[in-house]
Motif scaffolding. Structure first.
Motif, PDB file in Angstrom:
ATOM      1  N   GLN A 120       0.812  -1.211   0.000  1.00  0.00           N
ATOM      2  CA  GLN A 120       0.000   0.000   0.000  1.00  0.00           C
ATOM      3  C   GLN A 120       0.853   1.273   0.000  1.00  0.00           C
ATOM      4  N   ALA A 121       2.157   1.146   0.025  1.00  0.00           N
ATOM      5  CA  ALA A 121       3.047   2.306   0.085  1.00  0.00           C
ATOM      6  C   ALA A 121       3.166   2.956  -1.292  1.00  0.00           C
ATOM      7  N   SER A 122       3.517   4.225  -1.302  1.00  0.00           N
ATOM      8  CA  SER A 122       3.814   4.940  -2.539  1.00  0.00           C
ATOM      9  C   SER A 122       5.329   5.065  -2.667  1.00  0.00           C
ATOM     10  N   ILE A 123       5.836   4.945  -3.881  1.00  0.00           N
ATOM     11  CA  ILE A 123       7.277   4.871  -4.113  1.00  0.00           C
ATOM     12  C   ILE A 123       7.737   6.066  -4.947  1.00  0.00           C
ATOM     13  N   HIS A 124       8.823   6.677  -4.497  1.00  0.00           N
ATOM     14  CA  HIS A 124       9.473   7.754  -5.245  1.00  0.00           C
ATOM     15  C   HIS A 124      10.767   7.201  -5.834  1.00  0.00           C
ATOM     16  N   ALA A 125      10.939   7.345  -7.134  1.00  0.00           N
ATOM     17  CA  ALA A 125      12.118   6.795  -7.813  1.00  0.00           C
ATOM     18  C   ALA A 125      12.553   7.742  -8.914  1.00  0.00           C
ATOM     19  N   ASP A 126      13.750   7.491  -9.452  1.00  0.00           N
ATOM     20  CA  ASP A 126      14.250   8.333 -10.535  1.00  0.00           C
ATOM     21  C   ASP A 126      13.815   7.765 -11.880  1.00  0.00           C
ATOM     22  N   GLU A 127      14.489   8.214 -12.960  1.00  0.00           N
ATOM     23  CA  GLU A 127      14.055   7.857 -14.313  1.00  0.00           C
ATOM     24  C   GLU A 127      14.578   6.516 -14.779  1.00  0.00           C
ATOM     25  N   ASN A 128      15.284   5.773 -13.940  1.00  0.00           N
ATOM     26  CA  ASN A 128      15.850   4.480 -14.326  1.00  0.00           C
ATOM     27  C   ASN A 128      14.742   3.544 -14.815  1.00  0.00           C
ATOM     28  N   ALA A 129      14.959   2.933 -15.970  1.00  0.00           N
ATOM     29  CA  ALA A 129      13.947   2.054 -16.567  1.00  0.00           C
ATOM     30  C   ALA A 129      13.685   0.813 -15.725  1.00  0.00           C
ATOM     31  N   ALA A 130      14.565   0.507 -14.763  1.00  0.00           N
ATOM     32  CA  ALA A 130      14.372  -0.675 -13.925  1.00  0.00           C
ATOM     33  C   ALA A 130      13.108  -0.567 -13.077  1.00  0.00           C
ATOM     34  N   TYR A 131      12.613   0.652 -12.865  1.00  0.00           N
ATOM     35  CA  TYR A 131      11.427   0.841 -12.030  1.00  0.00           C
ATOM     36  C   TYR A 131      10.131   0.846 -12.824  1.00  0.00           C
ATOM     37  N   ASP A 177      11.006  18.189  -8.272  1.00  0.00           N
ATOM     38  CA  ASP A 177       9.912  18.943  -8.881  1.00  0.00           C
ATOM     39  C   ASP A 177       8.786  19.251  -7.909  1.00  0.00           C
ATOM     40  N   GLY A 178       8.999  19.021  -6.611  1.00  0.00           N
ATOM     41  CA  GLY A 178       7.977  19.311  -5.615  1.00  0.00           C
ATOM     42  C   GLY A 178       7.027  18.169  -5.358  1.00  0.00           C
ATOM     43  N   GLU A 179       6.982  17.180  -6.245  1.00  0.00           N
ATOM     44  CA  GLU A 179       6.103  16.025  -6.060  1.00  0.00           C
ATOM     45  C   GLU A 179       6.908  14.749  -5.875  1.00  0.00           C
ATOM     46  N   ALA A 180       7.799  14.478  -6.808  1.00  0.00           N
ATOM     47  CA  ALA A 180       8.676  13.305  -6.713  1.00  0.00           C
ATOM     48  C   ALA A 180      10.066  13.741  -6.259  1.00  0.00           C
ATOM     49  N   CYS A 181      10.657  12.961  -5.371  1.00  0.00           N
ATOM     50  CA  CYS A 181      11.959  13.334  -4.828  1.00  0.00           C
ATOM     51  C   CYS A 181      12.617  12.108  -4.197  1.00  0.00           C
ATOM     52  N   THR A 182      13.904  11.954  -4.431  1.00  0.00           N
ATOM     53  CA  THR A 182      14.675  10.854  -3.817  1.00  0.00           C
ATOM     54  C   THR A 182      15.834  11.404  -2.992  1.00  0.00           C
ATOM     55  N   ASN A 183      15.705  12.628  -2.503  1.00  0.00           N
ATOM     56  CA  ASN A 183      16.802  13.264  -1.769  1.00  0.00           C
ATOM     57  C   ASN A 183      17.139  12.536  -0.480  1.00  0.00           C
ATOM     58  N   GLY A 184      16.154  11.927   0.166  1.00  0.00           N
ATOM     59  CA  GLY A 184      16.411  11.214   1.415  1.00  0.00           C
ATOM     60  C   GLY A 184      17.333  10.026   1.210  1.00  0.00           C
ATOM     61  N   ALA A 185      17.052   9.234   0.176  1.00  0.00           N
ATOM     62  CA  ALA A 185      17.897   8.076  -0.119  1.00  0.00           C
ATOM     63  C   ALA A 185      19.293   8.524  -0.537  1.00  0.00           C
ATOM     64  N   GLU A 186      19.367   9.576  -1.342  1.00  0.00           N
ATOM     65  CA  GLU A 186      20.670  10.061  -1.786  1.00  0.00           C
ATOM     66  C   GLU A 186      21.461  10.668  -0.636  1.00  0.00           C
ATOM     67  N   GLY A 187      20.765  11.275   0.326  1.00  0.00           N
ATOM     68  CA  GLY A 187      21.451  11.815   1.485  1.00  0.00           C
ATOM     69  C   GLY A 187      22.129  10.729   2.307  1.00  0.00           C
ATOM     70  N   TRP A 188      21.488   9.568   2.394  1.00  0.00           N
ATOM     71  CA  TRP A 188      22.105   8.464   3.140  1.00  0.00           C
ATOM     72  C   TRP A 188      23.344   7.942   2.418  1.00  0.00           C
TER      73      TRP A 188
END
Length: 310
Positions: free
Chosen positions: A192-203, A223-234
Motif C-alpha cells: 500500500q506504500a507509494s514509491i518515489h524513484a528516478d528515471e531508471n527504466a528498472a522501475y 519537482d515538488g512532487e517526486a523526490c529521492t533526496n532522502g535516499a541520496e542523502g544516506w
C-alpha cells in the motif's frame, strides 16, 4: 570504569529480566551456583557451566569486559564509521582482533533490517561502491570511475529503501536491474506504500503494483512532487565511510558496512548513551556469530551476501 564495574554492567544487561542474576542459557533455569575463584556459573538443573558472555557474540572472549564496552562506545560515537586500524590503536589490541570485533558489531546492527517492511512514502535509489582502479593522483591521469574500462569488475550496487523521515534499509545487489530492484522492493516495501524513484527504466515494471512518483534527474533535481533526496542523502554517509575511513571495502562485506551506516542513520537523533545501551543489549542477546567466530582460523564467510545475485 573498573573491570569489576564493567562485569556487573554486563550481568545487568545480559540478565535484565532477572535483575542481573544469572540465567542458564542452556535450559533457562534461574537456579545457579556461583564460583568465587572464577567468573563462571553452574546450572543446578542441567549441570552445565556458563559465563556472562556464553552464547553471545562475545563468546570465547579474550579481552576484558571494559574493553568491549569501550569498543561499543567508540563504534556508536563514530557517525561515519571507524576503521579497524583506528579501533586497534584506541583499544591497544591487534588489528586482527579489532577487525573481527567491529564486524561482529556490524552484524548485530543488521539484524533489525532483515525483515523490515517500510510503509507510507518510500524513496528508492541505487549507488555503486568500490571496484574502481585507483590511479596516481596526477591531473592528466584522472579518469571517470563510472566508465567500465576504469573498473575491475568488483563494483557493487547498494540499493537504498528509505521511508520519508523514517528508516532506511540497504540491500546489496550486483547491478540496478529490473529483477533485482523488484525483488528488493517486494520484500521491504508494503503493497500500500507509494514509491518515489528516478528515471531508471528498472522501475517501470513497478507501476502496475505500486503508486509511483518519478523524477527525471537529467532535467530537474526535485519537482515538488517526486523526490529521492532522502535516499541520496544516506549515500553520502556511506560514501564518506568508504573514502574517508575505511578506504577500501571488499564487496564480500559491503552489506555489513551498509547495515552499520543504516543503523546509525536511523538513530541519528538519539544520544550516544541510548545508542551504547541499545547495541550492548542486542550484542548480549544475540547468538554467537557463524561468520566471525573463528574467522582467522578459517571460518570465513563463504561468499557475497546479495539479495539478487544475477
Amino acid at each position: 570504569m573498573a573491570e569489576e564495574e564493567a562485569y556487573e554492567l554486563f550481568k545487568e544487561v545480559r540478565w535484565s529480566v532477572n535483575d542481573g542474576d544469572p540465567v542458564c542459557p542452556h535450559c533457562g533455569s534461574v537456579e545457579c551456583w556461583t564460583f568465587k575463584s572464577r567468573r563462571i556459573f553452574k546450572c543446578k538443573h542441567c549441570n552445565k557451566q556458563f559465563s556472562v558472555t556464553s552464547g553471545t557474540i562475545f563468546s570465547g572472549r579474550k579481552l576484558q569486559h571494559r574493553d568491549y564496552l569501550l569498543a561499543i562506545a567508540i563504534f556508536v560515537n563514530s557517525c561515519k564509521g571507524v576503521s579497524a586500524l583506528q579501533l586497534s590503536r584506541d583499544l591497544g589490541i591487534q588489528y586482527k582482533t579489532a577487525f573481527v570485533l567491529a564486524h561482529k558489531l556490524r552484524e548485530v546492527t543488521g539484524d533489525e533490517m532483515q525483515d523490515a517492511v517500510l510503509t507510507g512514502e518510500v524513496e528508492v535509489d541505487g549507488a555503486y561502491f568500490g571496484g574502481y582502479l585507483k590511479p596516481r593522483n596526477w591531473k592528466e591521469n584522472r579518469v571517470d570511475r563510472r566508465l567500465r574500462r576504469h573498473q575491475n569488475g568488483k563494483r557493487r550496487c547498494v540499493f537504498a529503501i528509505r521511508e520519508r523521515e523514517g528508516r532506511v534499509v540497504p540491500v546489496v545487489i550486483k547491478s540496478e536491474t529490473s529483477e533485482a530492484v523488484t525483488t528488493a522492493i517486494r520484500k521491504h516495501i508494503d503493497s500500500q506504500a507509494s514509491i518515489h524513484a528516478d528515471e531508471n527504466a528498472a522501475y517501470d515494471a513497478l507501476h502496475a503494483q505500486y503508486q509511483m512518483f518519478r523524477i527525471n534527474h537529467s532535467r530537474v533535481y526535485s519537482d515538488g512532487e517526486a523526490c529521492t533526496n532522502g535516499a541520496e542523502g544516506w549515500f553520502s554517509r556511506l560514501r564518506r565511510a568508504e573514502i574517508g575511513q575505511h578506504h577500501h571495502i571488499a564487496g564480500k562485506y559491503l552489506h555489513s558496512y551498509a547495515n552499520e551506516m543504516a543503523y546509525k542513520e536511523n538513530r541519528r537523533r538519539q544520544d550516544n548513551g541510548s545508542l551504547f545501551g541499545d547495541l550492548l543489549f542486542k550484542s548480549l542477546n544475540r547468538p554467537m556469530s557463524r561468520n566471525w567466530a573463528g574467522y582467522w582460523q578459517g571460518n570465513n564467510q563463504p561468499g557475497e551476501v546479495l539479495l539478487y545475485p544475477h
